[in-house]
Write an enzyme that holds these catalytic residues in place. Structure first.
Site, PDB file in Angstrom:
ATOM      1  N   ARG A 101      64.224  44.012  33.674  1.00  0.00           N
ATOM      2  CA  ARG A 101      64.951  44.582  34.812  1.00  0.00           C
ATOM      3  C   ARG A 101      65.943  45.679  34.426  1.00  0.00           C
ATOM      4  NH1 ARG A 101      61.232  42.364  36.065  1.00  0.00           N
ATOM      5  NH2 ARG A 101      60.929  40.644  37.519  1.00  0.00           N
ATOM      6  N   SER A 117      66.122  39.382  44.745  1.00  0.00           N
ATOM      7  CA  SER A 117      66.691  38.371  43.847  1.00  0.00           C
ATOM      8  C   SER A 117      68.123  38.752  43.463  1.00  0.00           C
ATOM      9  CB  SER A 117      65.839  38.240  42.579  1.00  0.00           C
ATOM     10  OG  SER A 117      64.551  37.774  42.891  1.00  0.00           O
ATOM     11  N   GLU A 169      71.222  40.346  39.111  1.00  0.00           N
ATOM     12  CA  GLU A 169      70.156  41.350  39.053  1.00  0.00           C
ATOM     13  C   GLU A 169      70.436  42.433  40.085  1.00  0.00           C
ATOM     14  OE1 GLU A 169      65.441  41.582  40.191  1.00  0.00           O
ATOM     15  OE2 GLU A 169      66.093  39.929  38.913  1.00  0.00           O
TER      16      GLU A 169
END
Length: 302
Positions: free
Chosen positions: A174, A225, A295
């Site tokens: 990520r 998320s 995130e």
């Protein structure tokens, strides 16, 4: 800021707005105003915008379709650049795809599936743009952008541009080099896909869409998320086991469908979401001695 906005309008870079509320441009429907909001109508418009910003010495940041983003209730200082319709070019040459940073990733995955091009099936249901997906190394279903990106054309803060190879982008979970090491905007990307059966690819895409629809709360405004998975553990599982599903602060709630999502149940503020994130982190640390890291990107005035 008035002078800067007028200069951008004179140069006809695209749409230029002042004090535009970013709740209009995020999937969570949260966020205060940007001093100046620009949606360039072309790469040239984007380059001119960055030149003006650099000369004025003001802060800036780019956004895509507003997913994976939590904007402060007080808004964002300086200029917000939206990678939108003017930056959504698409060229398909066999298995090589050249695509603009503003192109919706779901739309691209659907088009490529019909042409029998495999590699982007994981993106089904991801509500972002190609530029943001490269920036975040977006992924799902055990795959991510690093699997298919060959190169990215990047515009840096100093006005310079460069094609960065996959290796130069420093992809990891990520993240990419564009976030902190060399902040920049992914203007275009070249993707390498593989030939396959259109029927099989479309079936895989639909399976992933159905999985998201059945397990994730896209019926409420949300950012995606909230936490990175602290592998080998999964954030959603830890939060659910801690009994936090459905926990609510103000208008922000831990989704009852998927515990790694925080949904806006109506008039939620960024402060509500911040408070809920902090409470979750505190509880998971207390129960499991595990640190959860966000995130979702948290930006804006403090």
């Amino acid at each position: 800021m008035e002078k800067l906005a007028n200069r951008l309008r004179e140069l006809q870079v695209g749409k230029v707005l002042q004090n535009e509320r970013l709740s209009n441009h995020t999937t969570m429907k949260i966020g205060g105003p940007a001093d100046i909001f620009v949606e360039p109508d072309s790469i040239k418009g984007l380059e001119k915008t960055m030149e003006v910003i650099r000369d004025a010495g003001v802060k800036w940041r780019a956004i895509g379709r507003g997913s994976n983003l939590l904007v402060s209730d007080e808004g964002i200082d300086g200029v917000v650049i939206k990678m939108g319709d003017g930056l959504d070019s698409l060229e398909i040459d066999g298995t090589i795809i050249k695509v603009g940073g503003g192109y919706p990733i779901v739309k691209l995955a659907t088009i490529l599936s019909r042409k029998g091009l495999s590699g982007l099936e994981f993106a089904a249901g991801i509500p972002g743009s190609i530029g943001g997906a490269v920036y975040m190394n977006a992924g799902a279903h055990r795959s991510d952008m690093s699997e298919i990106v060959k190169e990215a054309y990047v515009l840096f803060e100093d006005g310079s541009t460069e094609w960065l190879s996959k290796d130069q982008l420093h992809f990891s979970y990520r993240t990419s080099i564009l976030q902190k090491e060399r902040p920049g905007i992914c203007v275009e990307a070249i993707l390498q896909l593989k030939e396959g059966s259109p029927e099989e690819i479309k079936a895989a895409l639909q399976k992933n869409k159905d999985y998201r629809r059945n397990t994730q709360p896209w019926n409420f405004p949300c950012a995606g998320s909230i936490f990175r998975n602290p592998l080998p553990n999964y954030a959603g599982q830890l939060i659910e086991e801690a009994g936090l599903k459905g926990h609510q602060i103000g208008g922000a709630q831990v989704s009852e469908m998927h515990a790694n999502f925080i949904v806006n149940k109506g008039h939620a503020t960024a402060k509500d979401v911040h408070s809920l994130i902090a409470h979750i982190q505190e509880q998971i640390k207390h129960k499991y001695n595990i640190d959860l890291h966000t995130e979702v990107e948290i930006v804006g005035r403090k």
